[in-house]
Design an enzyme around this catalytic site. Sequence first.
Site, PDB file in Angstrom:
ATOM      1  N   GLY A   1      18.416  10.030   0.541  1.00 37.86           N
ATOM      2  CA  GLY A   1      19.303   9.225  -0.293  1.00 37.86           C
ATOM      3  C   GLY A   1      20.601   9.928  -0.575  1.00 37.86           C
ATOM      4  O   GLY A   1      20.620  11.007  -1.163  1.00 37.86           O
TER       5      GLY A   1
ATOM      6  N   LYS B   1       6.709   7.444   3.611  1.00 32.13           N
ATOM      7  CA  LYS B   1       8.089   7.399   3.092  1.00 32.13           C
ATOM      8  C   LYS B   1       8.111   6.357   1.984  1.00 32.13           C
ATOM      9  O   LYS B   1       7.699   5.218   2.188  1.00 32.13           O
ATOM     10  CB  LYS B   1       9.055   7.016   4.217  1.00 32.13           C
ATOM     11  CG  LYS B   1      10.510   6.919   3.768  1.00 32.13           C
ATOM     12  CD  LYS B   1      11.421   6.824   4.984  1.00 32.13           C
ATOM     13  CE  LYS B   1      12.876   6.661   4.597  1.00 32.13           C
ATOM     14  NZ  LYS B   1      13.210   5.324   4.135  1.00 32.13           N
TER      15      LYS B   1
ATOM     16  N   PRO C   1      14.128   6.358   9.603  1.00 29.66           N
ATOM     17  CA  PRO C   1      13.873   5.117  10.325  1.00 29.66           C
ATOM     18  C   PRO C   1      14.902   4.094   9.850  1.00 29.66           C
ATOM     19  O   PRO C   1      15.088   3.923   8.645  1.00 29.66           O
ATOM     20  CB  PRO C   1      12.458   4.730   9.863  1.00 29.66           C
ATOM     21  CG  PRO C   1      12.140   5.562   8.681  1.00 29.66           C
ATOM     22  CD  PRO C   1      13.134   6.655   8.571  1.00 29.66           C
ATOM     23  N   LEU C   2      15.590   3.449  10.775  1.00 30.16           N
ATOM     24  CA  LEU C   2      16.609   2.454  10.396  1.00 30.16           C
ATOM     25  C   LEU C   2      16.412   1.206  11.256  1.00 30.16           C
ATOM     26  O   LEU C   2      16.677   1.244  12.473  1.00 30.16           O
ATOM     27  CB  LEU C   2      18.021   3.016  10.622  1.00 30.16           C
ATOM     28  CG  LEU C   2      18.455   4.217   9.779  1.00 30.16           C
ATOM     29  CD1 LEU C   2      19.747   4.821  10.311  1.00 30.16           C
ATOM     30  CD2 LEU C   2      18.626   3.826   8.312  1.00 30.16           C
TER      31      LEU C   2
ATOM     32  N   GLN D   1       7.270   4.811  12.661  1.00 32.42           N
ATOM     33  CA  GLN D   1       7.028   4.268  11.326  1.00 32.42           C
ATOM     34  C   GLN D   1       6.415   2.874  11.399  1.00 32.42           C
ATOM     35  O   GLN D   1       6.927   2.000  12.104  1.00 32.42           O
ATOM     36  CB  GLN D   1       8.308   4.197  10.494  1.00 32.42           C
ATOM     37  CG  GLN D   1       7.937   3.949   9.038  1.00 32.42           C
ATOM     38  CD  GLN D   1       9.104   3.567   8.159  1.00 32.42           C
ATOM     39  OE1 GLN D   1       9.815   2.621   8.457  1.00 32.42           O
ATOM     40  NE2 GLN D   1       9.280   4.299   7.073  1.00 32.42           N
TER      41      GLN D   1
ATOM     42  N   CYS E   1      10.249   0.035   1.749  1.00 38.21           N
ATOM     43  CA  CYS E   1      11.203  -1.012   2.132  1.00 38.21           C
ATOM     44  C   CYS E   1      11.317  -2.065   1.023  1.00 38.21           C
ATOM     45  O   CYS E   1      10.319  -2.660   0.624  1.00 38.21           O
ATOM     46  CB  CYS E   1      10.757  -1.669   3.437  1.00 38.21           C
ATOM     47  SG  CYS E   1      11.874  -2.997   3.909  1.00 38.21           S
TER      48      CYS E   1
HETATM   49  C1  LIG Z   1      20.330  -0.543   8.203  1.00 37.22           C
HETATM   50  C2  LIG Z   1      19.180   0.125   7.491  1.00 37.22           C
HETATM   51  C3  LIG Z   1      17.903  -0.010   7.998  1.00 37.22           C
HETATM   52  C4  LIG Z   1      16.830   0.629   7.358  1.00 37.22           C
HETATM   53  N1  LIG Z   1      15.590   0.536   7.900  1.00 37.22           N
HETATM   54  C5  LIG Z   1      14.556   1.249   7.367  1.00 37.22           C
HETATM   55  C6  LIG Z   1      13.280   1.285   7.994  1.00 37.22           C
HETATM   56  O1  LIG Z   1      13.053   0.681   9.050  1.00 37.22           O
HETATM   57  N2  LIG Z   1      12.307   2.030   7.387  1.00 37.22           N
HETATM   58  C7  LIG Z   1      12.526   2.755   6.227  1.00 37.22           C
HETATM   59  O2  LIG Z   1      11.625   3.426   5.723  1.00 37.22           O
HETATM   60  N3  LIG Z   1      13.732   2.743   5.628  1.00 37.22           N
HETATM   61  C8  LIG Z   1      14.740   2.031   6.184  1.00 37.22           C
HETATM   62  N4  LIG Z   1      15.978   2.087   5.600  1.00 37.22           N
HETATM   63  C9  LIG Z   1      16.183   2.999   4.467  1.00 37.22           C
HETATM   64  C10 LIG Z   1      16.652   4.383   4.991  1.00 37.22           C
HETATM   65  O3  LIG Z   1      15.707   4.948   5.851  1.00 37.22           O
HETATM   66  C11 LIG Z   1      16.947   5.359   3.839  1.00 37.22           C
HETATM   67  O4  LIG Z   1      15.771   5.560   3.104  1.00 37.22           O
HETATM   68  C12 LIG Z   1      18.029   4.847   2.914  1.00 37.22           C
HETATM   69  O5  LIG Z   1      19.110   4.306   3.652  1.00 37.22           O
HETATM   70  C13 LIG Z   1      18.547   5.952   1.986  1.00 37.22           C
HETATM   71  O6  LIG Z   1      19.085   7.008   2.722  1.00 37.22           O
HETATM   72  P1  LIG Z   1      20.699   7.188   2.959  1.00 37.22           P
HETATM   73  O7  LIG Z   1      21.343   7.237   1.621  1.00 37.22           O
HETATM   74  O8  LIG Z   1      20.800   8.448   3.764  1.00 37.22           O
HETATM   75  O9  LIG Z   1      21.133   5.955   3.710  1.00 37.22           O
HETATM   76  C14 LIG Z   1      17.048   1.395   6.183  1.00 37.22           C
HETATM   77  C15 LIG Z   1      18.343   1.498   5.673  1.00 37.22           C
HETATM   78  C16 LIG Z   1      19.401   0.880   6.307  1.00 37.22           C
HETATM   79  C17 LIG Z   1      20.792   1.044   5.742  1.00 37.22           C
END
Ligand SMILES: Cc1cc2nc3c(=O)[nH]c(=O)nc-3n(C[C@H](O)[C@H](O)[C@H](O)COP(=O)(O)O)c2cc1C
Length: 335
Positions: free
Chosen positions: A209, A147, A24-25, A78, A108
Amino acid sequence: MSSNIKLKGRGVNRIIMSKVMLSPLAGVTDNIFRRLVRKWAPNSLLFTEMINATSLKKGFGTQKINQIDLEEGPVGVQIFDNRPYAVSEAAKQAEDSGAFLIDINMGCPVKKIAKKGGGSALIKDRKLAIELVKNVVKAVKVPVTVKTRLGWDSKEENIEDFLFKLQDEGAAMITLHGRTRKQGFSGKSDWEMIARIKKLLEIPVIANGDIKNPDDALNCLKKTNADGVMIGRGILGSPWKIGEIDYAIRENKNFKEPNTEEKLYLIIEHLDELIKEKGDHGLLIARKHISWTCKDFKGASNLRNNLIRAVDKNEVKNLIKKMIKTLNNEKNTLA
Ligand SMILES: Cc1cc2nc3c(=O)[nH]c(=O)nc-3n(C[C@H](O)[C@H](O)[C@H](O)COP(=O)(O)O)c2cc1C
């Protein structure tokens, strides 16, 4: 290696047929972006942006879950909030909209959210976190997942005990971002700790991560023995990335990523979809994606700067078409 991940719900069980999931982003994984990702990843579980339960109850954010069931593949919704009743209501609404599963955000780190008791603050308020899961599991038939991160301030907080309790209350899967809330995005995701937790839990564990490409994913799966991996930042500007990683795991072969021309056409396609659904606001959203996609080719930085300043959709399209023409001319000259 079986790619299926089996999840238990109260009334509906689910099978996820890929080990690679889209994080989720917030501000990124809307329905339009998911449609792009889906082209390369038909079986993957893709997550919505996090949705606030209280706002949803007040009628804000409903577009984020509307028509999920029309998407051709599994979409997890989410939810973040600290009010058990609101989260349960939002979960029911999401289930009715076609959510494949409901995920509760307990990771978060954003201050505005944690201060109100949502996101990573739930790692500290375990009683409430457990109550949330218990209530949502009762409210919906589809699986409920969580998560989260490895701790609030440090990794010495016995996160395992917390996760056991979530599992006991019916959580069907845990995704672990291998950092604490305090770390934010600094340091490295601790895959060793994810491996230790994976050994202890009975429900599927997804590692998250610092997984940006097929090698990272294969390494992480080997080190953690996790049931799957979740990709966050690696997808920015590369909507094919989930499909690419899935292909590498499944077929043990390299995937042919889109060439520059194809990437530029992808920008146009994305922009058209955004404008169609969101009007002029679509251009603002497109700018962010353009700056992520438009890189790693000759003239990319110049084009990116011009695209970011473009005032409307037509100017963006003309700049891109001009670039495609230049690239083709160069190709013909070399041939
Ligand atoms: C722009 C952005 C938005 C994110 N939004 C969410 C979100 O809505 N919900 C969530 O659980 N994590 C969110 N995250 C965290 C990511 O889901 C993920 O856990 C984190 O980036 C680590 O994974 P990665 O190293 O593959 O980026 C966000 C991260 C970024 C960079």
